[in-house]
Motif scaffolding. Structure first.
Motif, short mmCIF file in Angstrom:
data_model
loop_
_atom_site.label_atom_id
_atom_site.label_comp_id
_atom_site.label_asym_id
_atom_site.label_seq_id
_atom_site.Cartn_x
_atom_site.Cartn_y
_atom_site.Cartn_z
N ALA A 66 0.82 -1.21 0.00
CA ALA A 66 0.00 0.00 0.00
C ALA A 66 0.85 1.27 0.00
O ALA A 66 0.41 2.31 -0.50
CB ALA A 66 -0.94 0.00 1.20
N ILE A 67 2.07 1.19 0.52
CA ILE A 67 2.93 2.37 0.57
C ILE A 67 4.17 2.22 -0.32
O ILE A 67 5.12 2.97 -0.19
CB ILE A 67 3.34 2.69 2.01
CG1 ILE A 67 4.05 1.49 2.66
CG2 ILE A 67 2.14 3.13 2.84
CD1 ILE A 67 4.70 1.79 3.98
N ALA A 68 4.15 1.26 -1.22
CA ALA A 68 5.33 0.98 -2.06
C ALA A 68 5.54 2.03 -3.14
O ALA A 68 6.65 2.21 -3.63
CB ALA A 68 5.20 -0.40 -2.70
N ILE A 69 4.51 2.72 -3.52
CA ILE A 69 4.63 3.69 -4.62
C ILE A 69 4.10 5.03 -4.14
O ILE A 69 3.12 5.09 -3.41
CB ILE A 69 3.88 3.18 -5.89
CG1 ILE A 69 4.28 3.96 -7.12
CG2 ILE A 69 2.39 3.16 -5.69
CD1 ILE A 69 5.64 3.62 -7.64
N ASP A 70 4.80 6.09 -4.52
CA ASP A 70 4.37 7.43 -4.12
C ASP A 70 4.60 8.39 -5.28
O ASP A 70 5.14 8.04 -6.33
CB ASP A 70 5.08 7.88 -2.86
CG ASP A 70 6.60 7.91 -3.00
OD1 ASP A 70 7.11 8.01 -4.13
OD2 ASP A 70 7.29 7.83 -1.97
N GLU A 71 4.19 9.63 -5.07
CA GLU A 71 4.27 10.62 -6.14
C GLU A 71 5.71 10.89 -6.58
O GLU A 71 5.98 11.06 -7.76
CB GLU A 71 3.61 11.93 -5.69
CG GLU A 71 3.52 12.94 -6.81
CD GLU A 71 2.76 14.19 -6.42
OE1 GLU A 71 2.82 15.15 -7.20
OE2 GLU A 71 2.13 14.22 -5.36
N ARG A 72 6.63 10.89 -5.65
CA ARG A 72 8.04 11.13 -5.99
C ARG A 72 8.55 10.06 -6.96
O ARG A 72 9.19 10.37 -7.96
CB ARG A 72 8.89 11.16 -4.72
CG ARG A 72 10.37 11.37 -4.97
CD ARG A 72 11.18 11.32 -3.68
NE ARG A 72 11.05 10.07 -2.97
CZ ARG A 72 11.74 8.95 -3.26
NH1 ARG A 72 12.58 8.94 -4.27
NH2 ARG A 72 11.57 7.85 -2.55
N ARG A 73 8.26 8.80 -6.66
CA ARG A 73 8.69 7.72 -7.54
C ARG A 73 8.02 7.81 -8.91
O ARG A 73 8.63 7.59 -9.94
CB ARG A 73 8.39 6.36 -6.90
CG ARG A 73 9.32 6.04 -5.75
CD ARG A 73 9.00 4.67 -5.17
NE ARG A 73 9.90 4.32 -4.10
CZ ARG A 73 9.60 4.43 -2.81
NH1 ARG A 73 8.44 4.89 -2.44
NH2 ARG A 73 10.47 4.07 -1.90
N LEU A 74 6.74 8.14 -8.90
CA LEU A 74 6.02 8.26 -10.18
C LEU A 74 6.55 9.43 -11.00
O LEU A 74 6.60 9.34 -12.23
CB LEU A 74 4.52 8.39 -9.94
CG LEU A 74 3.83 7.12 -9.46
CD1 LEU A 74 2.37 7.39 -9.17
CD2 LEU A 74 3.98 5.99 -10.47
N LYS A 75 6.93 10.52 -10.37
CA LYS A 75 7.52 11.65 -11.11
C LYS A 75 8.81 11.23 -11.80
O LYS A 75 9.09 11.65 -12.92
CB LYS A 75 7.78 12.83 -10.17
CG LYS A 75 6.57 13.63 -9.85
CD LYS A 75 6.92 14.83 -8.98
CE LYS A 75 5.68 15.64 -8.69
NZ LYS A 75 5.99 16.82 -7.86
N ARG A 76 9.62 10.41 -11.12
CA ARG A 76 10.87 9.93 -11.71
C ARG A 76 10.58 9.07 -12.94
O ARG A 76 11.21 9.21 -13.98
CB ARG A 76 11.66 9.14 -10.66
CG ARG A 76 12.97 8.57 -11.18
CD ARG A 76 13.63 7.66 -10.17
NE ARG A 76 12.78 6.65 -9.58
CZ ARG A 76 12.40 5.52 -10.18
NH1 ARG A 76 12.81 5.25 -11.39
NH2 ARG A 76 11.62 4.65 -9.56
N VAL A 77 9.59 8.19 -12.82
CA VAL A 77 9.21 7.35 -13.96
C VAL A 77 8.68 8.22 -15.09
O VAL A 77 9.04 8.04 -16.26
CB VAL A 77 8.16 6.29 -13.54
CG1 VAL A 77 7.65 5.53 -14.76
CG2 VAL A 77 8.76 5.33 -12.52
N ALA A 78 7.84 9.20 -14.76
CA ALA A 78 7.28 10.09 -15.79
C ALA A 78 8.39 10.87 -16.51
O ALA A 78 8.32 11.06 -17.73
CB ALA A 78 6.27 11.05 -15.16
#
Length: 117
Positions: A65-77
């Motif tokens: 539930a806490i494995a992914i966050d906005e910071r990680r998604l921004k890096r992927v984006a």
């Protein structure tokens, strides 16, 4: 040793996620694709859709539930911005997906988790 175990668990999770996507009709175009802005774990295509996939593995289901966050998604984006022209050459739609992997469970596929581009 802890870092090596986490790295090995991550690689195994990526293999599991790739098999899972193949079973759902996706073709894997790239694995661990690196850019100056970050890495995309999997690039997959089905029909006219390309998914840039972040894979997260945890040893406990409740930790997913806490494995992914906005910071990680921004890096992927940011990485996807670089990779998009390479993988979407014929006007394909693109999205960012997440696949969560925990032991003795089917992977959890979260499609289209980023709406920033």
């Amino acid at each position: 040793m802890k870092r090596e175990a986490a790295e090995q668990r991550g690689r195994q999770a990526e293999k599991t996620a790739a098999r899972f996507l193949r079973l759902k009709g996706w073709r894997i175009l790239g694995e661990r694709v690196r850019t100056p802005r970050g890495e995309v774990d999997l690039v997959a295509k089905r029909g006219a859709l390309v998914a840039f996939v972040e894979v997260k593995a945890r040893t406990k289901l409740e930790d997913l539930a806490i494995a992914i966050d906005e910071r990680r998604l921004k890096r992927v984006a940011a990485a996807v911005e670089i990779l998009y022209p390479q993988y979407c050459t014929n006007g394909e739609d693109a999205r960012i997906d997440v696949i969560l992997v925990a032991p003795r469970r089917l992977p959890i596929h979260l499609p289209n988790v980023w709406h920033g581009f």
